[in-house]
Scaffold this motif. Structure first.
Motif, PDB file in Angstrom:
ATOM      1  N   MET A  96       0.808  -1.220   0.000  1.00 13.58           N
ATOM      2  CA  MET A  96       0.000   0.000   0.000  1.00 13.58           C
ATOM      3  C   MET A  96       0.843   1.274   0.000  1.00 13.58           C
ATOM      4  O   MET A  96       0.332   2.365   0.272  1.00 13.58           O
ATOM      5  CB  MET A  96      -0.945  -0.006   1.201  1.00 13.58           C
ATOM      6  N   LYS A  97       2.135   1.154  -0.294  1.00 13.47           N
ATOM      7  CA  LYS A  97       2.953   2.361  -0.419  1.00 13.47           C
ATOM      8  C   LYS A  97       2.399   3.237  -1.551  1.00 13.47           C
ATOM      9  O   LYS A  97       1.887   2.731  -2.530  1.00 13.47           O
ATOM     10  CB  LYS A  97       4.400   1.993  -0.753  1.00 13.47           C
ATOM     11  N   ASP A  98       2.518   4.586  -1.446  1.00 14.72           N
ATOM     12  CA  ASP A  98       3.076   5.280  -0.313  1.00 14.72           C
ATOM     13  C   ASP A  98       2.015   5.780   0.656  1.00 14.72           C
ATOM     14  O   ASP A  98       2.308   6.539   1.574  1.00 14.72           O
ATOM     15  CB  ASP A  98       3.949   6.425  -0.775  1.00 14.72           C
ATOM     16  N   THR A  99       0.764   5.310   0.453  1.00 12.08           N
ATOM     17  CA  THR A  99      -0.307   5.651   1.390  1.00 12.08           C
ATOM     18  C   THR A  99       0.017   5.110   2.773  1.00 12.08           C
ATOM     19  O   THR A  99      -0.124   5.815   3.780  1.00 12.08           O
ATOM     20  CB  THR A  99      -1.653   5.073   0.905  1.00 12.08           C
ATOM     21  N   LEU A 100       0.434   3.861   2.843  1.00 15.17           N
ATOM     22  CA  LEU A 100       0.822   3.219   4.094  1.00 15.17           C
ATOM     23  C   LEU A 100       2.219   2.638   3.930  1.00 15.17           C
ATOM     24  O   LEU A 100       2.513   1.999   2.917  1.00 15.17           O
ATOM     25  CB  LEU A 100      -0.166   2.113   4.465  1.00 15.17           C
ATOM     26  N   LEU A 101       3.051   2.843   4.920  1.00  6.35           N
ATOM     27  CA  LEU A 101       4.425   2.348   4.883  1.00  6.35           C
ATOM     28  C   LEU A 101       4.588   1.201   5.867  1.00  6.35           C
ATOM     29  O   LEU A 101       3.855   1.096   6.862  1.00  6.35           O
ATOM     30  CB  LEU A 101       5.406   3.472   5.242  1.00  6.35           C
ATOM     31  N   ILE A 102       5.537   0.326   5.582  1.00  6.80           N
ATOM     32  CA  ILE A 102       5.861  -0.745   6.520  1.00  6.80           C
ATOM     33  C   ILE A 102       6.224  -0.120   7.866  1.00  6.80           C
ATOM     34  O   ILE A 102       7.047   0.795   7.938  1.00  6.80           O
ATOM     35  CB  ILE A 102       7.023  -1.602   5.986  1.00  6.80           C
ATOM     36  N   GLY A 103       5.575  -0.604   8.919  1.00  7.87           N
ATOM     37  CA  GLY A 103       5.821  -0.062  10.254  1.00  7.87           C
ATOM     38  C   GLY A 103       4.797   0.945  10.705  1.00  7.87           C
ATOM     39  O   GLY A 103       4.836   1.386  11.859  1.00  7.87           O
ATOM     40  N   SER A 113       4.202   5.373  13.821  1.00 11.70           N
ATOM     41  CA  SER A 113       4.950   4.772  12.714  1.00 11.70           C
ATOM     42  C   SER A 113       6.417   4.635  13.093  1.00 11.70           C
ATOM     43  O   SER A 113       7.015   5.547  13.672  1.00 11.70           O
ATOM     44  CB  SER A 113       4.821   5.640  11.448  1.00 11.70           C
ATOM     45  N   SER A 114       6.982   3.470  12.751  1.00 11.23           N
ATOM     46  CA  SER A 114       8.389   3.205  13.013  1.00 11.23           C
ATOM     47  C   SER A 114       9.025   2.567  11.787  1.00 11.23           C
ATOM     48  O   SER A 114       8.488   1.607  11.236  1.00 11.23           O
ATOM     49  CB  SER A 114       8.544   2.271  14.222  1.00 11.23           C
ATOM     50  N   ALA A 115      10.152   3.087  11.369  1.00 10.75           N
ATOM     51  CA  ALA A 115      10.862   2.550  10.203  1.00 10.75           C
ATOM     52  C   ALA A 115      11.792   1.412  10.572  1.00 10.75           C
ATOM     53  O   ALA A 115      12.369   0.770   9.683  1.00 10.75           O
ATOM     54  CB  ALA A 115      11.657   3.661   9.517  1.00 10.75           C
ATOM     55  N   GLY A 116      11.949   1.125  11.860  1.00  7.31           N
ATOM     56  CA  GLY A 116      12.885   0.095  12.295  1.00  7.31           C
ATOM     57  C   GLY A 116      12.255  -1.268  12.422  1.00  7.31           C
ATOM     58  O   GLY A 116      11.076  -1.476  12.146  1.00  7.31           O
ATOM     59  N   ARG A 117      13.040  -2.234  12.875  1.00  2.34           N
ATOM     60  CA  ARG A 117      12.568  -3.605  13.031  1.00  2.34           C
ATOM     61  C   ARG A 117      11.688  -3.757  14.268  1.00  2.34           C
ATOM     62  O   ARG A 117      10.990  -4.753  14.420  1.00  2.34           O
ATOM     63  CB  ARG A 117      13.760  -4.564  13.125  1.00  2.34           C
ATOM     64  N   SER A 118      11.723  -2.770  15.150  1.00  2.00           N
ATOM     65  CA  SER A 118      10.936  -2.820  16.370  1.00  2.00           C
ATOM     66  C   SER A 118      10.477  -1.427  16.735  1.00  2.00           C
ATOM     67  O   SER A 118      11.167  -0.436  16.439  1.00  2.00           O
ATOM     68  CB  SER A 118      11.772  -3.412  17.515  1.00  2.00           C
ATOM     69  N   LEU A 119       9.331  -1.317  17.399  1.00  2.00           N
ATOM     70  CA  LEU A 119       8.847  -0.012  17.830  1.00  2.00           C
ATOM     71  C   LEU A 119       9.735   0.576  18.919  1.00  2.00           C
ATOM     72  O   LEU A 119       9.679   1.776  19.209  1.00  2.00           O
ATOM     73  CB  LEU A 119       7.399  -0.117  18.314  1.00  2.00           C
ATOM     74  N   PHE A 120      10.584  -0.268  19.546  1.00  2.00           N
ATOM     75  CA  PHE A 120      11.473   0.218  20.589  1.00  2.00           C
ATOM     76  C   PHE A 120      12.682   0.956  20.023  1.00  2.00           C
ATOM     77  O   PHE A 120      13.412   1.604  20.773  1.00  2.00           O
ATOM     78  CB  PHE A 120      11.936  -0.939  21.471  1.00  2.00           C
ATOM     79  N   TYR A 121      12.892   0.871  18.701  1.00  2.00           N
ATOM     80  CA  TYR A 121      13.978   1.618  18.067  1.00  2.00           C
ATOM     81  C   TYR A 121      13.493   3.050  17.858  1.00  2.00           C
ATOM     82  O   TYR A 121      13.113   3.457  16.763  1.00  2.00           O
ATOM     83  CB  TYR A 121      14.360   0.982  16.735  1.00  2.00           C
ATOM     84  N   PHE A 122      13.526   3.846  18.937  1.00  2.00           N
ATOM     85  CA  PHE A 122      12.903   5.173  18.909  1.00  2.00           C
ATOM     86  C   PHE A 122      13.561   6.092  17.892  1.00  2.00           C
ATOM     87  O   PHE A 122      12.925   7.024  17.393  1.00  2.00           O
ATOM     88  CB  PHE A 122      12.936   5.808  20.313  1.00  2.00           C
ATOM     89  N   THR A 124      14.120   5.453  14.957  1.00  2.00           N
ATOM     90  CA  THR A 124      13.538   5.213  13.630  1.00  2.00           C
ATOM     91  C   THR A 124      12.081   5.661  13.548  1.00  2.00           C
ATOM     92  O   THR A 124      11.428   5.430  12.538  1.00  2.00           O
ATOM     93  CB  THR A 124      13.623   3.718  13.260  1.00  2.00           C
ATOM     94  N   TRP A 125      11.557   6.281  14.611  1.00  4.88           N
ATOM     95  CA  TRP A 125      10.167   6.716  14.587  1.00  4.88           C
ATOM     96  C   TRP A 125       9.951   7.795  13.533  1.00  4.88           C
ATOM     97  O   TRP A 125      10.791   8.694  13.367  1.00  4.88           O
ATOM     98  CB  TRP A 125       9.758   7.252  15.954  1.00  4.88           C
ATOM     99  N   ARG A 126       8.836   7.708  12.831  1.00  5.33           N
ATOM    100  CA  ARG A 126       8.473   8.708  11.816  1.00  5.33           C
ATOM    101  C   ARG A 126       7.431   9.645  12.436  1.00  5.33           C
ATOM    102  O   ARG A 126       6.233   9.449  12.271  1.00  5.33           O
ATOM    103  CB  ARG A 126       7.885   8.031  10.571  1.00  5.33           C
ATOM    104  N   SER A 127       7.879  10.664  13.128  1.00  5.88           N
ATOM    105  CA  SER A 127       6.950  11.532  13.852  1.00  5.88           C
ATOM    106  C   SER A 127       6.016  12.288  12.915  1.00  5.88           C
ATOM    107  O   SER A 127       4.911  12.672  13.318  1.00  5.88           O
ATOM    108  CB  SER A 127       7.727  12.527  14.722  1.00  5.88           C
ATOM    109  N   LYS A 181      -1.735  10.699  11.349  1.00  7.21           N
ATOM    110  CA  LYS A 181      -1.990  11.109   9.961  1.00  7.21           C
ATOM    111  C   LYS A 181      -3.214  10.377   9.421  1.00  7.21           C
ATOM    112  O   LYS A 181      -3.360   9.175   9.579  1.00  7.21           O
ATOM    113  CB  LYS A 181      -0.773  10.779   9.095  1.00  7.21           C
ATOM    114  N   ALA A 182      -4.113  11.122   8.766  1.00  9.86           N
ATOM    115  CA  ALA A 182      -5.308  10.529   8.186  1.00  9.86           C
ATOM    116  C   ALA A 182      -4.932   9.631   7.006  1.00  9.86           C
ATOM    117  O   ALA A 182      -3.996   9.924   6.250  1.00  9.86           O
ATOM    118  CB  ALA A 182      -6.271  11.618   7.714  1.00  9.86           C
ATOM    119  N   VAL A 183      -5.647   8.518   6.859  1.00 10.57           N
ATOM    120  CA  VAL A 183      -5.454   7.600   5.733  1.00 10.57           C
ATOM    121  C   VAL A 183      -6.366   8.063   4.600  1.00 10.57           C
ATOM    122  O   VAL A 183      -7.583   8.108   4.762  1.00 10.57           O
ATOM    123  CB  VAL A 183      -5.766   6.151   6.132  1.00 10.57           C
ATOM    124  N   GLU A 184      -5.797   8.384   3.461  1.00 12.94           N
ATOM    125  CA  GLU A 184      -6.580   8.916   2.343  1.00 12.94           C
ATOM    126  C   GLU A 184      -6.421   8.045   1.117  1.00 12.94           C
ATOM    127  O   GLU A 184      -5.483   7.275   1.003  1.00 12.94           O
ATOM    128  CB  GLU A 184      -6.130  10.343   2.032  1.00 12.94           C
TER     129      GLU A 184
END
Length: 260
Positions: free
Chosen positions: A43-50, A238-247, A249-252, A257-260
């Motif tokens: 679903m890129k680029d509407t939705l990204l992995i993570g 949203s997190s670009a890393g392998r885990s949400l704990f990899y702060f 890599t967060w995509r602030s 963000k609304a899904v359109e």
């Protein structure tokens, strides 16, 4: 003895608290919102992995698949309402039982076809306009370590992965990005006529999506209405890393963000 009784009472109260917390969480998840992580790039680029979002389960009503493990004792749909073309929908895959997320393209009775990479609905081409490119780093993404596909391949790991981006405008006015990687077999399809009570879904990353253009078991085919779970309305985290704990890599910029 009093201390022992008090300790036993404390354990019982803790068990009761945990039990009711689980019941409330289960009811909330079943009736209202279901958490969903985006595991793939279809679903890129509407939705990204993570991307992490909550699925609105009230949007289309309820079926057996609204409950965890498909345990709801419901035949068909309860309090059902029709989804709208262009909705981003989470549904249960009829063959493998996984939860998928795609964009609703074809409604019951529609004809759907792709010709030279352009979507046709009911005999008319759906307008597309150039929107430049979508660029990302070619590296493993998410917990599964998926490697992105690139229009400019071969690209070495760490290089810039480029996809062509266009804005597609559906007949009801919904506008969304679609990506193009290559000219492939799915860019030219037969005419699909959507049966009553079924829907036709496609991924926005058109060359990297197993969707209704492909028959079961590998694709989705025409999806029966009872497999709908809910509508994706907003990205919460949203997190670009392998885990949400990899702060780091967060995509602030994608939070809330609304899904359109």
């Amino acid at each position: 003895m009093a201390a022992k009784a008090k300790a036993t009472e404390g354990v019982v109260e803790t068990i009761k608290t945990v039990f009711w917390a689980l019941v409330i969480a289960g009811v909330f998840r079943t009736l209202f919102y279901q958490p969903f992580w985006i595991p793939s790039g279809s679903m890129k680029d509407t939705l990204l992995i993570g991307d992490f979002l909550f699925v609105n389960k009230m949007a289309y009503g309820y079926s057996a698949y609204s409950c965890p493990f498909s345990a709801c004792p419901i035949s068909g749909r309860l309090f059902g309402s029709e989804p709208e073309r262009g909705d981003v929908v989470v549904f249960r895959h009829p063959a493998n039982g996984a939860d998928f997320i795609k964009r609703l393209i074809g409604l019951p009775g529609d004809t759907v076809q792709v010709k030279d990479g352009v979507l046709w609905l009911n005999g008319q081409p759906v307008p597309q306009e150039d929107a430049g490119t979508f660029e990302e780093i070619k590296q493993p993404q998410g917990s599964q370590g998926n490697m992105p596909q690139c229009a400019n391949d071969p690209v070495g790991q760490g290089g810039t992965c480029i996809k062509e981006r266009r804005i597609e405008t559906l007949p009801n006015g919904v506008r969304h990005d679609v990506l193009n990687i290559r000219n492939g077999a799915a860019d030219n399809t037969p005419i699909f006529t959507v049966p009553e009570g079924h829907y036709f879904f496609m991924g926005d990353n058109r060359d990297n999506s197993q969707d209704s253009r492909f028959a079961l078991p590998n694709g989705v085919g025409f999806l029966p209405a009872e497999y709908l779970i809910g509508r994706a309305d907003r990205i919460m985290f949203s997190s670009a890393g392998r885990s949400l704990f990899y702060f780091w890599t967060w995509r602030s910029d994608r939070f809330f963000k609304a899904v359109e």
